[in-house]
Design an enzyme around this catalytic site. Structure first.
Site, PDB file in Angstrom:
ATOM      1  N   ASP A  25    -107.225 -42.394  32.001  1.00 58.34           N
ATOM      2  CA  ASP A  25    -107.691 -42.606  33.378  1.00 58.34           C
ATOM      3  C   ASP A  25    -109.182 -42.917  33.356  1.00 58.34           C
ATOM      4  O   ASP A  25    -109.980 -42.082  32.930  1.00 58.34           O
ATOM      5  CB  ASP A  25    -107.402 -41.335  34.186  1.00 58.34           C
ATOM      6  CG  ASP A  25    -107.998 -41.394  35.588  1.00 58.34           C
ATOM      7  OD1 ASP A  25    -108.205 -42.516  36.091  1.00 58.34           O
ATOM      8  OD2 ASP A  25    -108.234 -40.323  36.163  1.00 58.34           O
ATOM      9  N   ASP A  29    -109.137 -40.526  39.182  1.00 61.21           N
ATOM     10  CA  ASP A  29    -108.176 -40.179  40.239  1.00 61.21           C
ATOM     11  C   ASP A  29    -106.963 -39.419  39.686  1.00 61.21           C
ATOM     12  O   ASP A  29    -106.014 -39.127  40.417  1.00 61.21           O
ATOM     13  CB  ASP A  29    -107.729 -41.425  41.026  1.00 61.21           C
ATOM     14  CG  ASP A  29    -106.887 -42.370  40.191  1.00 61.21           C
ATOM     15  OD1 ASP A  29    -106.728 -42.142  38.964  1.00 61.21           O
ATOM     16  OD2 ASP A  29    -106.364 -43.362  40.754  1.00 61.21           O
ATOM     17  N   ASP A  33    -104.873 -45.857  34.079  1.00 60.64           N
ATOM     18  CA  ASP A  33    -105.063 -47.195  34.656  1.00 60.64           C
ATOM     19  C   ASP A  33    -105.363 -48.217  33.555  1.00 60.64           C
ATOM     20  O   ASP A  33    -105.471 -47.874  32.373  1.00 60.64           O
ATOM     21  CB  ASP A  33    -106.168 -47.168  35.727  1.00 60.64           C
ATOM     22  CG  ASP A  33    -107.413 -46.437  35.247  1.00 60.64           C
ATOM     23  OD1 ASP A  33    -107.810 -46.683  34.101  1.00 60.64           O
ATOM     24  OD2 ASP A  33    -107.968 -45.613  36.013  1.00 60.64           O
ATOM     25  N   ASP A 204     -85.789 -53.887  32.254  1.00 57.33           N
ATOM     26  CA  ASP A 204     -85.198 -52.637  32.717  1.00 57.33           C
ATOM     27  C   ASP A 204     -83.703 -52.811  33.005  1.00 57.33           C
ATOM     28  O   ASP A 204     -83.298 -53.796  33.622  1.00 57.33           O
ATOM     29  CB  ASP A 204     -85.936 -52.222  34.001  1.00 57.33           C
ATOM     30  CG  ASP A 204     -85.604 -50.815  34.448  1.00 57.33           C
ATOM     31  OD1 ASP A 204     -85.943 -49.877  33.711  1.00 57.33           O
ATOM     32  OD2 ASP A 204     -85.020 -50.655  35.535  1.00 57.33           O
ATOM     33  N   GLU A 266     -83.322 -53.325  27.893  1.00 61.26           N
ATOM     34  CA  GLU A 266     -82.877 -51.930  27.918  1.00 61.26           C
ATOM     35  C   GLU A 266     -81.389 -51.902  28.234  1.00 61.26           C
ATOM     36  O   GLU A 266     -80.971 -52.294  29.330  1.00 61.26           O
ATOM     37  CB  GLU A 266     -83.630 -51.127  28.985  1.00 61.26           C
ATOM     38  CG  GLU A 266     -83.274 -49.640  28.898  1.00 61.26           C
ATOM     39  CD  GLU A 266     -83.457 -48.857  30.193  1.00 61.26           C
ATOM     40  OE1 GLU A 266     -83.543 -47.626  30.118  1.00 61.26           O
ATOM     41  OE2 GLU A 266     -83.506 -49.475  31.277  1.00 61.26           O
TER      42      GLU A 266
HETATM   43  C1  NOJ Z   1     -84.717 -47.269  33.379  1.00 65.17           C
HETATM   44  C2  NOJ Z   1     -86.140 -46.798  33.312  1.00 65.17           C
HETATM   45  O1  NOJ Z   1     -86.496 -46.622  31.973  1.00 65.17           O
HETATM   46  C3  NOJ Z   1     -86.215 -45.534  34.130  1.00 65.17           C
HETATM   47  O2  NOJ Z   1     -87.444 -44.873  33.958  1.00 65.17           O
HETATM   48  C4  NOJ Z   1     -85.958 -45.888  35.564  1.00 65.17           C
HETATM   49  O3  NOJ Z   1     -85.924 -44.705  36.341  1.00 65.17           O
HETATM   50  C5  NOJ Z   1     -84.636 -46.629  35.724  1.00 65.17           C
HETATM   51  N1  NOJ Z   1     -84.434 -47.641  34.739  1.00 65.17           N
HETATM   52  C6  NOJ Z   1     -84.571 -47.291  37.055  1.00 65.17           C
HETATM   53  O4  NOJ Z   1     -85.430 -48.411  37.057  1.00 65.17           O
END
Ligand code: NOJ
Length: 521
Positions: A25, A29, A33, A204, A266
């Site tokens: 940080d 705050d 960042d 994701d 992922e």
């Molecule tokens: C997978 C991500 O790694 C996780 O952190 C997130 O909560 C879910 N997808 C939803 O986007």
């Protein structure tokens, strides 16, 4: 003469995942960042990684800490500005570090202007950018799908009388990738970052992106037990992993390849299903569908040998492997296997064939943090408390010094006092520390083509010992890992020990929890 084509940069690279709220940080705050990251890049250079993947930094109400994106082409003010991002990117590139961002295509925030428009009326042009369905005939949600965070995967919108699909929180409405305009807008968002110079994306929940066109009920899960998390009551047969997702992944790949960028998907699926996300020679998909075998495996030599062999055997032609020990969603390796075995795990991660991804803090051997009940932040934990599914313990700020050194203010999640002695500064000066082990491993991997990109063979388990050979046609290296807490002996060819998890190396008998890298004839 046979000319071997040059390997893509990401084959030999090690990726380091930054959870930006908790890295560093710069403005007091209490939330990490972009300037904080830029100030601390020296840690990553000294560690010896090649690329950073930064979890989402886009404008967000933070219902799911950035995985609820309100604008795909901006920077959340908590993290800084676009100018800060450009400066970070330039500095990273100047240091030879590539930068990957986190693309969240399955859902946006409910505060995204697209969703605000979509929910405003049934005939809004953006209505179809999200997934809207009528209630079931007798009322209630359209089907039995369950959110990954528990409860129905649908939220009712009283103003327009329909439900919207959301695989995660009510604040994370699912985008409709069957709509061509939405699809084009999302690819434009990716292009925006490629044009700025990013080197790739982690994508994701890629396997969630498309739902069955008819929305049938999911079948019950015969293996469900209380305590697993409600999402496991049904098998996600119709709500995930639909055939249409592959054309979308192929479109993303085509775009990424124009920028020499890498896509890491992922995907939590069994290995045979995971492999389909590599795509085909004619229609390649993501370069690296994340391989979570080491997160899911029981920590014993026989199971690891089987997982490594099966994964390698399942790879499609030309498919490049990858390995992961941890991330911001899963318990840390040092907690799963203990401090001594976490050192063995480091050797495993960095000597297997394929691109490794290392999660922030694992290079310090951090265990899961204790987070007091009144400080819990994770919506996963708040919705289904007490099941051990909460993710705060792996998201606390990185300890830079004995006093913390993360922020001059009050950190958004407390630093566990047990983490303070494991701080970066202390470990950097300690030849026996986990950080020193990671640095030595990464330096050796970088200097040794056989370890970075060579073949793997002779993977086998004998009692508690796992062993394999890495070989680039010129040099051979044997890796020997004692997964047990007792001394162990195993026969292998004579060689010179290059690295041991213990200080001095003798190859005759493995000490408890010892891993070795040998150069062999
Ligand atoms: C997978 C991500 O790694 C996780 O952190 C997130 O909560 C879910 N997808 C939803 O986007």
């Amino acid at each position: 003469m046979i000319v071997t084509p040059p390997q893509p940069w990401w084959h030999a690279a090690t990726i380091y995942q930054i959870y930006p709220r908790s890295f560093a940080d710069s403005d007091g705050d209490g939330i990490g960042d972009l300037r904080g990251i830029a100030d601390r890049l020296d840690h990553l250079v000294a560690l010896g990684v090649d690329a950073l993947w930064i979890s989402p930094i886009f404008p967000s109400p933070m219902a799911d800490f950035g995985y609820d994106v309100a604008d795909y082409t901006g920077i959340d003010p908590r993290f800084g500005t676009l100018a800060d991002f450009d400066a970070l990117l330039a500095k990273a590139h100047g240091l030879g570090l590539r930068v990957l961002l986190d693309f969240v295509p399955n859902h946006s925030s409910d505060q995204h202007r697209w969703f605000v428009e979509s929910r405003s009326s049934r005939d809004n042009p953006k209505r179809d950018w999200y997934i809207w369905r009528d209630p079931a005939p007798g009322g209630g949600p359209p089907n039995n799908w369950i959110s990954d965070f528990g409860g129905p995967a649908w939220t009712f919108d009283p103003a327009t009388g329909q439900y919207y699909s959301r695989a995660f929180l009510p604040q994370q409405p699912d985008l409709n990738w069957r709509n061509p305009d939405l699809r084009a807008a999302m690819l434009d968002a990716m292009r925006f970052w490629f044009e700025r110079g990013v080197d790739g994306f982690r994508i994701d929940v890629l396997w969630h992106m498309v739902k069955h066109v008819d929305f049938p009920d999911n079948p019950p899960n015969p293996d469900f037990r209380e305590g697993m998390g409600e999402m496991h009551r049904v098998l996600q047969l119709h709500s995930t992993d639909q055939p249409e997702v592959h054309a979308i992944a192929a479109d993303m790949r085509e775009l990424a390849d124009r920028y020499d960028a890498v896509l890491v998907g992922e995907i939590y699926l069994p290995v045979p299903r995971l492999m389909t996300y590599y795509g085909s020679v004619d229609a390649p998909e993501v370069h690296l569908p994340f391989n979570f075998q080491l997160i899911e495996a029981g920590w014993n030599a026989a199971e690891l040998a089987d997982r490594i062999t099966d994964y390698e055997a399942a790879l499609p032609t030309g498919g490049w492997p990858n390995w992961v020990l941890g991330n911001h969603d899963r318990p840390r390796i040092a907690t799963r296997v203990g401090a001594a075995q976490a050192r063995v795990a480091a050797v495993l991660l960095l000597t297997l064939r394929g691109t490794p991804t290392l999660y922030q803090g694992d290079e310090l051997g951090l265990p899961d943090a204790q987070v007091p009940a009144d400080k819990v932040q994770d919506p996963r934990e708040l919705r289904e408390p007490g099941l051990g599914l909460g993710r705060d313990p792996v998201r606390t700020p990185l300890p830079w010094t004995g006093e913390g050194g993360f922020t001059s203010g009050a950190p958004w999640l407390p630093i566990d006092p047990a983490h303070l002695p494991l701080n970066v500064a202390a470990q950097a000066d300690d030849p026996h520390s986990m950080l020193t082990l990671y640095r030595r491993l990464l330096a050796l991997r970088r200097a040794t083509p056989a370890l970075a990109t060579g073949a793997i063979h002779d993977v086998r388990a004998e009692g508690d010992v796992l062993t394999y050979v890495r070989n680039d046609g010129t040099d051979r290296y044997r890796i020997v890992l004692n997964l047990g807490h007792q001394p162990a002996a195993i026969a292998f060819e004579p060689g010179t020990v290059l690295l041991s998890t213990h200080d001095t190396a003798t190859a005759a008998t493995l000490r408890p929890d010892e891993a070795l890298i040998l150069k062999v004839d």
